[in-house]
Design a protein around this motif. Structure first.
Motif, short mmCIF file in Angstrom:
data_model
loop_
_atom_site.label_atom_id
_atom_site.label_comp_id
_atom_site.label_asym_id
_atom_site.label_seq_id
_atom_site.Cartn_x
_atom_site.Cartn_y
_atom_site.Cartn_z
N MET A 47 0.85 -1.20 0.00
CA MET A 47 0.00 0.00 0.00
C MET A 47 0.89 1.25 0.00
SD MET A 47 -3.14 0.86 2.55
CE MET A 47 -2.56 -0.42 3.60
N PHE A 97 0.53 3.75 2.90
CA PHE A 97 1.12 3.25 4.14
C PHE A 97 2.63 3.45 4.14
CE2 PHE A 97 2.19 -0.70 6.82
CZ PHE A 97 2.10 0.02 8.00
N LYS A 153 2.34 -5.53 10.07
CA LYS A 153 2.86 -6.88 10.36
C LYS A 153 4.35 -6.92 10.08
CE LYS A 153 -1.52 -8.38 8.68
NZ LYS A 153 -1.76 -7.09 8.01
N ALA A 154 4.98 -7.94 10.64
CA ALA A 154 6.40 -8.24 10.37
C ALA A 154 7.27 -6.98 10.48
CB ALA A 154 6.52 -8.92 9.02
N ASP A 212 7.12 -4.05 9.25
CA ASP A 212 6.38 -2.79 9.48
C ASP A 212 6.01 -2.66 10.96
OD1 ASP A 212 6.45 -2.29 6.78
OD2 ASP A 212 4.48 -3.17 6.40
N LEU A 213 5.56 -3.77 11.53
CA LEU A 213 5.19 -3.78 12.95
C LEU A 213 6.43 -3.49 13.80
CD1 LEU A 213 3.13 -4.44 15.22
CD2 LEU A 213 3.86 -6.81 15.05
N MET A 260 -5.88 -12.18 6.59
CA MET A 260 -4.67 -12.48 7.37
C MET A 260 -4.85 -12.21 8.84
SD MET A 260 -1.43 -11.52 5.15
CE MET A 260 -2.13 -10.10 4.37
N GLN A 261 -5.68 -11.20 9.16
CA GLN A 261 -5.93 -10.92 10.58
C GLN A 261 -6.65 -12.10 11.21
OE1 GLN A 261 -3.58 -8.21 10.63
NE2 GLN A 261 -4.69 -8.37 12.55
N ILE A 276 5.31 -15.77 12.08
CA ILE A 276 4.94 -15.31 10.73
C ILE A 276 4.57 -13.83 10.74
CG2 ILE A 276 3.11 -15.46 8.96
CD1 ILE A 276 4.72 -17.84 8.50
N PHE A 277 3.87 -13.40 11.79
CA PHE A 277 3.37 -12.03 11.79
C PHE A 277 4.30 -11.01 12.45
CE2 PHE A 277 -0.39 -14.39 10.69
CZ PHE A 277 -0.95 -13.58 9.72
N PRO A 301 8.80 -13.08 9.92
CA PRO A 301 8.81 -14.29 9.10
C PRO A 301 10.22 -14.64 8.63
CG PRO A 301 7.86 -12.44 7.89
CD PRO A 301 8.06 -11.98 9.30
N GLU A 310 7.25 -12.27 4.05
CA GLU A 310 7.28 -10.89 4.54
C GLU A 310 6.58 -9.95 3.56
OE1 GLU A 310 9.38 -9.26 7.20
OE2 GLU A 310 8.75 -7.29 6.49
N ILE A 313 2.69 -10.66 3.57
CA ILE A 313 1.88 -10.26 4.73
C ILE A 313 1.98 -8.76 5.02
CG2 ILE A 313 1.96 -12.54 5.85
CD1 ILE A 313 3.67 -11.08 7.98
N THR A 314 3.01 -8.09 4.50
CA THR A 314 3.04 -6.64 4.67
C THR A 314 2.39 -5.92 3.50
OG1 THR A 314 5.24 -6.46 3.67
CG2 THR A 314 5.16 -6.67 6.07
N GLY A 315 1.82 -6.69 2.57
CA GLY A 315 1.08 -6.10 1.46
C GLY A 315 1.97 -5.48 0.39
N ARG A 316 3.21 -5.93 0.32
CA ARG A 316 4.11 -5.37 -0.70
C ARG A 316 4.40 -6.38 -1.79
NH1 ARG A 316 5.44 -3.22 3.93
NH2 ARG A 316 5.52 -0.95 4.07
#
Lengths: 226, 263
Positions: free
Chosen positions: A1, A4, A72-73, A75-76, B218-219, B245-246, B249, B255, B258-261
């Protein structure tokens, strides 16, 4: 995103901005001591609110991102690191303020001795802060491990300064008040270096996902080797 | 004990399924590539990945749902309770009773609430009223639906809301006393409140059942599962503790996803 990513970049910028303000405060606090410049000391105290404001802004921004973006990961880990780093930076700002208060008091009396070790200590502590901000931005693990090691040097100087001042106090009780204030300053600088070390540990967490706080130096070195 | 199946991850419980060298094909198209994994028992395993990654194909292999697709072909082994479920001696009907499944869209039979649950028992030849009554109540209680329907068991199942229908399907699956519950996107047609109820239920179910859930959310995987498998283009990229994983990873591609990239 994409949005983000922009938000994360914005948060990073704010941390960098806060770090540079703190670095400036530390530099000026020691300058006000060494150059006996009470005006500069008061100015540093006056501008601490800027650091506090950024502390709050970064917290709000980080909490907002956790709530809205469910990071997540990496970013978190970045956001958690940001939130923790700001607490350390804010405390470092407060310690610079404390140095200025002692400097103002010391400047009202004759100088006890030429300041040699204190500026050296300040230079190391400041260098640790600059480098840890750099390691944070560049995600540089080697630099972060290096900062943790430099904390020993500062601790060594603190002991050295204390012993030297103890000698003054024993020799001449009239120096006690000033010597104690200088000891305080050494202690403040030592705390500043500790906070820089905390930040380096958080930076390592951010990059590698490993929490190394409260580990022994040997264990940290073993991790570094891997 | 599972290290041979889950090299990067050591689950707390032993495997209910041991899967070795699993390849799956729809005609010439390969949907799963050399998947090897141990699925821990009495635990929730989530499977995530983009559309077409093979996660649904995979979960459907676990109770031979893909047998119904003529062009489907499978290589490798799926050991359940140390029996290869694809071996000739195995009774498919029995496997599907022991390994229940709940689908994306609630699919109750066009019968009464009561009969939806009693059905599985009736086809096993159980017709005694008190046994059926007891199982219907127990199953509905386990599915957290009893309080909402106990006074209208004779009403049509299709009169229930979507979330209630999905819990009814879970109750129906529980009624035949399976060992495993498979969920294929069980909440994608439900609102957040109904979703929360199903998720609570899944967490409750793991005390007695091995649960595997495929989810796009994923949540949801993060909330309900103990371990998560990430699939991509038919390969199992990473199988690891869900917390790992969250937060951190092991695989770069996980990664990115799950981070949307991703992509």
């Amino acid at each position: 995103m994409a949005i983000f990513d922009e938000e994360l970049a914005h948060l990073k910028e704010k941390i960098l901005k806060m770090g540079l303000l703190v670095e400036g405060s530390i530099r000026d606090s020691i300058k006000s001591l060494v150059e006996r410049d009470g005006e500069l000391a008061r100015e540093v105290i006056m501008r601490d609110h800027q650091i506090n404001a950024l502390d709050v802004e970064i917290d709000e921004e980080g909490i907002r991102l956790i709530a809205l973006r469910q990071p997540k990961a990496s970013d978190l880990r970045f956001i958690v690191t940001a939130l923790k780093i700001t607490s350390d930076l804010e405390r470092m700002g407060d310690l610079a303020e404390d140095i200025c208060e002692r400097a103002i008091e010391l400047n009202e009396e004759p100088q006890l001795k030429p300041y040699i070790d204190i500026p050296r200590m300040a230079e190391i502590a400041q260098g640790m802060l600059v480098d840890v901000l750099d390691a944070f931005i560049k995600k540089d693990t080697t630099a972060a491990y290096d900062i943790i090691k430099r904390d020993d040097e500062v601790d060594g100087l603190t002991v050295q300064i204390f012993n030297e001042l103890l000698f003054f106090m024993i020799q001449d009780p009239r120096t006690v008040s000033r010597a104690i204030k200088i000891t305080y300053i050494a202690k403040y600088l030592e705390r500043i270096a500790d906070h820089a070390t905390n930040i380096a540990e958080m930076v390592l967490y951010m990059i590698e996902g490993k929490i190394i706080r409260h580990m022994t130096r040997e264990d940290i070195e073993r991790l570094e080797g891997n | 004990m599972n290290s041979a199946f889950n090299p990067a991850y050591n689950p707390a419980s032993g495997p209910a399924f041991k899967i070795e060298g699993l390849n799956a094909f729809y005609g010439p198209k390969q949907a799963l590539k050399n998947v090897g994994i141990g699925i821990p028992q009495k635990s929730v395993t989530a499977l995530i990945g983009p559309s077409g990654c093979g996660k649904s194909t995979f979960i459907r292999c676990l109770n031979r749902m893909n047998d119904l697709i003529p062009v489907f072909r499978l290589e490798g082994k799926i050991l359940f309770d140390d029996t290869d479920i694809y071996s000739k001696e195995v009774d498919v009907i029995d496997i599907r009773r022991r390994i229940g499944m709940v689908f994306q869209k609630p699919n109750p039979f066009p019968k009464s609430i009561y009969e939806n649950i009693a059905y599985g028992l009736r086809i096993q030849g159980i017709n005694k009223r008190d046994v059926l009554d007891g199982t219907v109540e127990e199953s509905l209680r386990k599915a957290a639906l009893w309080d909402e329907v106990s006074d209208r068991l004779k009403e049509p199942a299709l009169s229930l809301s979507g979330g209630q229908q999905q819990r009814l399907c879970i109750a129906r699956a529980i009624a035949v006393e399976p060992e495993v519950m498979l969920f294929d996107e069980p909440c994608s047609a439900l609102d957040p409140t109904a979703t929360a109820k199903i998720e609570d239920l899944i967490l409750e179910l793991k005390k007695d059942y091995t649960v595997v859930i495929v989810t796009h959310n994923m949540q949801q995987a993060a909330r309900v599962s103990t371990q998560t498998g990430f699939f991509l283009l038919g390969e199992l990229i990473e199988f690891n503790g869900t917390d790992r994983i969250f937060t951190n990873p092991a695989n770069k591609v996980t990664e990115e996803y799950i981070t949307g990239r991703f992509g």
